[in-house]
Design an enzyme around this catalytic site. Structure first.
Site, PDB file in Angstrom:
ATOM      1  N   GLU A 246       0.832  -1.209   0.000  1.00  0.00           N
ATOM      2  CA  GLU A 246       0.000   0.000   0.000  1.00  0.00           C
ATOM      3  C   GLU A 246       0.861   1.251   0.000  1.00  0.00           C
ATOM      4  O   GLU A 246       0.448   2.299  -0.491  1.00  0.00           O
ATOM      5  CB  GLU A 246      -0.936   0.000   1.213  1.00  0.00           C
ATOM      6  CG  GLU A 246      -2.013   1.069   1.137  1.00  0.00           C
ATOM      7  CD  GLU A 246      -3.061   0.928   2.211  1.00  0.00           C
ATOM      8  OE1 GLU A 246      -4.177   1.442   2.014  1.00  0.00           O
ATOM      9  OE2 GLU A 246      -2.790   0.312   3.262  1.00  0.00           O
TER      10      GLU A 246
ATOM     11  N   HIS B 236       7.367 -27.327   1.786  1.00  0.00           N
ATOM     12  CA  HIS B 236       6.528 -28.360   1.169  1.00  0.00           C
ATOM     13  C   HIS B 236       5.502 -27.723   0.232  1.00  0.00           C
ATOM     14  O   HIS B 236       4.561 -28.390  -0.190  1.00  0.00           O
ATOM     15  CB  HIS B 236       5.814 -29.159   2.258  1.00  0.00           C
ATOM     16  CG  HIS B 236       6.758 -29.817   3.215  1.00  0.00           C
ATOM     17  ND1 HIS B 236       7.251 -31.089   3.010  1.00  0.00           N
ATOM     18  CD2 HIS B 236       7.328 -29.366   4.366  1.00  0.00           C
ATOM     19  CE1 HIS B 236       8.072 -31.405   4.009  1.00  0.00           C
ATOM     20  NE2 HIS B 236       8.139 -30.376   4.831  1.00  0.00           N
TER      21      HIS B 236
ATOM     22  N   LYS C 145     -12.913   2.575  -3.149  1.00  0.00           N
ATOM     23  CA  LYS C 145     -14.073   2.906  -2.317  1.00  0.00           C
ATOM     24  C   LYS C 145     -15.118   3.668  -3.124  1.00  0.00           C
ATOM     25  O   LYS C 145     -16.321   3.413  -3.011  1.00  0.00           O
ATOM     26  CB  LYS C 145     -13.629   3.743  -1.115  1.00  0.00           C
ATOM     27  CG  LYS C 145     -12.771   2.988  -0.109  1.00  0.00           C
ATOM     28  CD  LYS C 145     -12.343   3.907   1.021  1.00  0.00           C
ATOM     29  CE  LYS C 145     -11.454   3.199   2.028  1.00  0.00           C
ATOM     30  NZ  LYS C 145     -11.008   4.105   3.112  1.00  0.00           N
TER      31      LYS C 145
END
Length: 551
Positions: free
Chosen positions: A346, A375, A479
């Protein structure tokens, strides 16, 4: 990769004078028990020399920032998260006093909660005539926030909290209804004894508002009072601040405009829930303060944040060409990669530089934990594209008590170290770079130090690549776009409610709304409404051919 200079990687991945290189570039802080080792990164001394001027300017910029320089000129805003652990460095006495007063407010409130002086209210009984039900103590807390208003507290909780903590923590960190229901189910009948922390600087953050409304409804369903169980952490005069005072919240704690969400964990946002859980907030702040002192060093080779920023620059050619993999070898640091993902991405993911030039900067961060990842994706890191560098987090202490042998003379912790060192070696053999950060144990002190280290590294790196790490226009754009979607949804519902025909296709809905360029958005809105039984759907083939009507 062919490197022939002393102490650098060879064509076969081996290294000349590895120990000498390790000793030359190692940075230590004995009180913190902190070490930074960049010796396995493929760089030469002349690479550092070539960036010395740029780093000196970055250090000067950081010094000016800490002294109170305006960081966001478009907002006229300072950036002061470094003052949170050293209030005396704030450029104004009022800021120093505000930070210290908040420390006292947090300590006093937490103490009163722990003692039972602040406790859940007596609730009206469900049956008339029955005595009011009351609880002597709050026993859990529910933090409602999003992004930086929740993630730092989640990291502290996951890394440091224990089953015997005074309050057990839960989180609403999204607006997913099913996720909200899962948390409420976990709390169960304990909702009566749950303290609510609602965290939003503006008070208008939709995810947080939705979470607050959801828990308020859940409490109403159980006959529980909401306001006398709630605390706000918000900006002065915000929507949430006003609502908290009207609804009789227990207290309101400050979120200052000079502290960004992703750097707010050492403000009330993180310190209040930490204190309520019984964590040592003084040690958390002390660890950050000591790391700040270390990362203010003007000689870049002695400054761990500067060396991190230099490694990021060299590894990614100042363009983020390589991803950063965070690999802590400790289960309790599982959320560190998520925390750093927000802090770094960000901050440095920006379209424009400080001159307004389009640069599309960024630095991709991902990771889980060791040895689990050996793994999983280590296979690709060793043998796939050379498009990353790795940061190991080594924790020296295995556990609080003694360890048993799982083999003669070998403990589980010995295996964990073996896997860490083995992975380092396996990567070096393929010419893949890595950094190692060592801390003595996972504690408030060491976690505060790690947080401070990466905060300053982000600031220095951003200065070197000439972008502003302290604002986030892309987040605000998202937003606004979400708001536009909800506006379209409202128009869709109004249209269907007044429909003059049996049903409409997606294309017909878009046409009647004059929003043909939003046909795809309208399709997804219609399908979501239908899946939640809010409108009626008539299937006549594949879903794009469906028709929709009001219930």
């Amino acid at each position: 990769m062919t490197r022939n200079a002393k102490g650098t990687l060879q064509a076969d991945g081996s290294s000349v004078d590895t120990w000498d290189r390790f000793c030359r570039y190692l940075i230590e802080e004995p009180v913190l028990g902190f070490r930074l080792d960049v010796s396995r990164m493929p760089f030469e001394e002349r690479d550092l020399d070539s960036l010395a001027g740029s780093m000196q300017q970055a250090l000067n910029d950081m010094q000016a920032l800490e002294a109170g320089a305006i960081a966001n000129s478009d907002e006229g805003r300072q950036v002061g998260h470094y003052w949170l652990r050293a209030p005396e460095r704030a450029p104004e006495r009022a800021l120093t006093d505000a930070i210290r007063e908040t420390w006292e407010q947090i300590a006093t409130f937490a103490s009163k909660v722990h003692s039972g002086e602040i406790h859940p209210p007596a609730d009206a009984p469900a049956d008339a005539g029955a005595p009011a039900r009351t609880s002597q103590r709050f026993r859990s807390l529910l933090l409602i926030g999003i992004g930086g208003s929740a993630l730092g507290s989640q990291l502290l909780n996951d890394a440091l909290a224990a089953p015997q903590c005074p309050l057990q923590a839960h989180f609403f960190d999204n607006t997913d209804p099913e996720g909200i229901d899962r948390v409420l189910t976990q709390i169960g009948d304990g909702l009566r004894e749950t303290l609510l922390l609602i965290v939003s600087k503006s008070g208008g953050t939709k995810e947080t508002c939705n979470g607050m409304i959801e828990v308020r409804h859940a409490m109403a369903q159980k006959g529980l009072a909401f306001g006398p169980r709630a605390v706000a952490i918000t900006g002065q005069g915000s929507q949430l601040d006003q609502y908290a005072r009207e609804a009789g919240f227990l207290d309101v704690f400050p979120m200052w405009d000079w502290v960004g969400g992703r750097t707010s964990v050492l403000s009330a946002v993180g310190l209040l829930p930490a204190a309520l859980q019984g964590l040592d907030t003084s040690a958390l702040l002390e660890g950050a303060r000591r790391m700040d002192e270390l990362t203010r060093r003007t000689e870049m080779r002695d400054n761990p944040a500067a060396m991190l920023a230099l490694m990021w620059t060299l590894a990614g050619n100042g363009r983020g060409d390589r991803d950063m993999v965070i690999l802590p070898y400790k289960d309790r640091l599982l959320l560190l990669s998520r925390y750093l993902q927000q802090l770094i991405m960000e901050s440095v993911g920006k379209e424009l530089d400080l001159d307004g030039k389009t640069v599309h900067q960024g630095l991709c961060v991902y990771g889980n934990k060791g040895s689990t990842d050996q793994h999983a994706y280590i296979q690709q890191l060793r043998e796939g594209p050379d498009d990353f560098f790795l940061t190991f987090i080594e924790v020296l202490r295995d556990r609080a008590g003694e360890s048993i042998d799982v083999e003669p003379g070998v403990t589980s912790g010995d295996y964990l170290l073996g896997f860490l060192l083995g992975t380092q070696k396996a990567l070096v053999e393929k010419g893949r770079g890595s950094i190692t950060i060592t801390i003595p144990e996972v504690s408030e002190m060491s976690l505060g130090a790690l947080i401070a280290l990466f905060e300053r590294a982000v600031g220095l790196y951003a200065s070197m690549i000439h972008i502003n790490p302290y604002h986030q226009p892309g987040v605000e754009a998202g937003k606004r776009a979400a708001g536009q979607v909800l506006e379209i949804q409202a128009r869709v519902l109004t249209l269907l409610d007044k429909l003059d025909v049996e049903a409409l296709t997606t294309e017909e809905v878009a046409s009647r709304l004059g929003a043909q360029d939003e046909t795809g958005t309208i399709f997804h809105i219609l399908e979501h409404l239908a899946a939640n039984d809010r409108i009626r759907v008539i299937r006549s083939g594949p879903s794009p051919a469906s028709r929709y009507a009001a219930r």
